[in-house]
Design an enzyme around this catalytic site. Structure first.
Site, PDB file in Angstrom:
ATOM      1  N   HIS A 111     -19.689 -78.723 -28.396  1.00 25.13           N
ATOM      2  CA  HIS A 111     -19.075 -78.217 -27.008  1.00 25.13           C
ATOM      3  C   HIS A 111     -19.637 -77.117 -26.606  1.00 25.13           C
ATOM      4  CE1 HIS A 111     -15.864 -76.057 -24.810  1.00 25.13           C
ATOM      5  NE2 HIS A 111     -15.952 -77.161 -24.095  1.00 25.13           N
ATOM      6  N   SER A 112     -19.756 -77.017 -25.366  1.00 19.37           N
ATOM      7  CA  SER A 112     -20.241 -76.043 -24.449  1.00 19.37           C
ATOM      8  C   SER A 112     -21.561 -75.250 -25.032  1.00 19.37           C
ATOM      9  CB  SER A 112     -19.217 -75.004 -24.390  1.00 19.37           C
ATOM     10  OG  SER A 112     -19.311 -73.887 -23.358  1.00 19.37           O
ATOM     11  N   ARG A 113     -21.347 -73.814 -25.620  1.00 24.31           N
ATOM     12  CA  ARG A 113     -22.460 -73.224 -26.454  1.00 24.31           C
ATOM     13  C   ARG A 113     -22.660 -73.991 -27.719  1.00 24.31           C
ATOM     14  NH1 ARG A 113     -22.586 -69.586 -30.794  1.00 24.31           N
ATOM     15  NH2 ARG A 113     -24.297 -68.017 -30.529  1.00 24.31           N
ATOM     16  N   ALA A 115     -22.676 -77.269 -27.840  1.00 25.56           N
ATOM     17  CA  ALA A 115     -23.506 -78.308 -27.332  1.00 25.56           C
ATOM     18  C   ALA A 115     -24.882 -77.738 -27.307  1.00 25.56           C
ATOM     19  CB  ALA A 115     -22.981 -78.892 -26.057  1.00 25.56           C
ATOM     20  N   HIS A 274     -12.865 -77.687 -18.528  1.00 21.87           N
ATOM     21  CA  HIS A 274     -13.822 -77.261 -19.603  1.00 21.87           C
ATOM     22  C   HIS A 274     -13.636 -77.769 -21.085  1.00 21.87           C
ATOM     23  CE1 HIS A 274     -17.771 -75.527 -20.852  1.00 21.87           C
ATOM     24  NE2 HIS A 274     -17.393 -74.538 -21.532  1.00 21.87           N
TER      25      HIS A 274
END
Length: 300
Positions: A111-113, A115, A274
């Site tokens: 997820h996010s960073r 990912a 997010h």
């Protein structure tokens, strides 16, 4: 909190706490599922922790989901003095954790960073990643060639100011939870409670974040857009990308060009913020992920 939690979202189930000894680092983790179930390694976002998957994991009982506290996050130790936290620094440690779990091959979720890190790992060691699922990000942030000197200048400026910076102190846990709802995109109080419970520590005068302050420093060097696309093109694993409708990627001019570099990509957009995997959309995310892994078992 008044009003209760949305009934459509499963309550957090008990998780097994794990710890990996990597020599200079101690990596904490949460694990759900039977030890011999299909392995899924989960990487949280910037300034989050393993509790990022507290809503999702109970909806995937057929998997062994291990969510790491990335170095400097949650209950994991900080890097030694003199070290920084570039995203590629995490890759050897992720592989060491997988090795200690006995996982030669595994499914990967970020997820996010996390990912962006997951994409780098899948590209670098394609023989180990069965499938790749990315939530609200797909590549690390990039810098154009001409902007590289300014990027390094910003990083050195951050480094010089770091000794004088103080972490915020909150008078109560509730105050910290409320503040967390506004960090890195707005999230619900329920989601913030989960992240805060693992990310907060008691200090003189109240409570503050456990996270390593060096995580907030600007990166000294970033990939160029061409380099990022090369990593995407090197991902051999089937890839599932789940994005929030109207999120920041809908406004990125280079979005389509970067996505075109992935060889085997499925894209889904869900209404939400997010942290949609930690919110009301957790059942939808779980359904997509479960179906995706079932279709890509990696046994041939």
């Amino acid at each position: 909190m008044s009003g209760g939690r949305p009934p459509a979202v499963a309550a957090p189930s008990p998780a097994e706490e794990l710890e990996f000894d990597l020599g200079t680092l101690r990596i904490a983790a949460k694990s759900w599922g039977e030890h011999d179930a299909t392995p899924l390694l989960a990487l949280h976002g910037w300034l989050d922790n393993a509790a990022s998957f507290d809503r999702l994991a109970p909806l995937l009982p057929h998997l062994r989901l291990v969510a790491l506290d990335m170095p400097g996050h949650g209950l994991s130790s900080h890097r030694p003095a003199g070290c920084r936290s570039h995203i590629w620094d995490d890759l050897p440690e992720l592989l060491q954790c997988a090795d200690q779990l006995g996982w030669q091959r595994f499914h990967l979720l970020g997820h996010s960073r996390g990912a962006g890190i997951a994409t780098l790992l899948a590209a670098a060691v394609p023989e180990r990643v069965i499938s790749l699922t990315l939530i609200e990000n797909f590549l690390p942030g990039t810098t154009e060639d001409a902007a590289a000197p300014a990027q390094l200048t910003a990083a050195l400026h951050d480094e010089a100011l770091l000794p004088g910076k103080k972490k915020p102190i909150y008078r109560s846990v509730a105050e910290a939870v409320e503040a967390r709802t506004r960090i890195i995109g707005e999230i619900s109080l329920e989601a913030a409670e989960l992240l805060t419970a693992r990310g907060l520590m008691q200090v003189e005068g109240g409570y503050s974040w456990r996270a390593d302050p060096r995580l907030r420093l600007a990166s000294m060097v970033k990939l160029t857009p061409a380099q990022a696309r090369a990593f995407a093109a090197a991902v051999a694993a089937p890839t599932l990308l789940i994005l929030a409708q109207g999120g920041r990627f809908d406004r990125m001019a280079e979005f389509d060009q970067q996505l075109d570099a992935f060889r085997r990509l499925e894209l889904h957009r869900l209404a939400g913020n997010h942290h949609l995997h930690l919110e009301r959309q957790a059942p939808e995310v779980a359904a997509l992920l479960a179906d995706f892994i079932q279709r890509h078992p990696g046994d041939g």
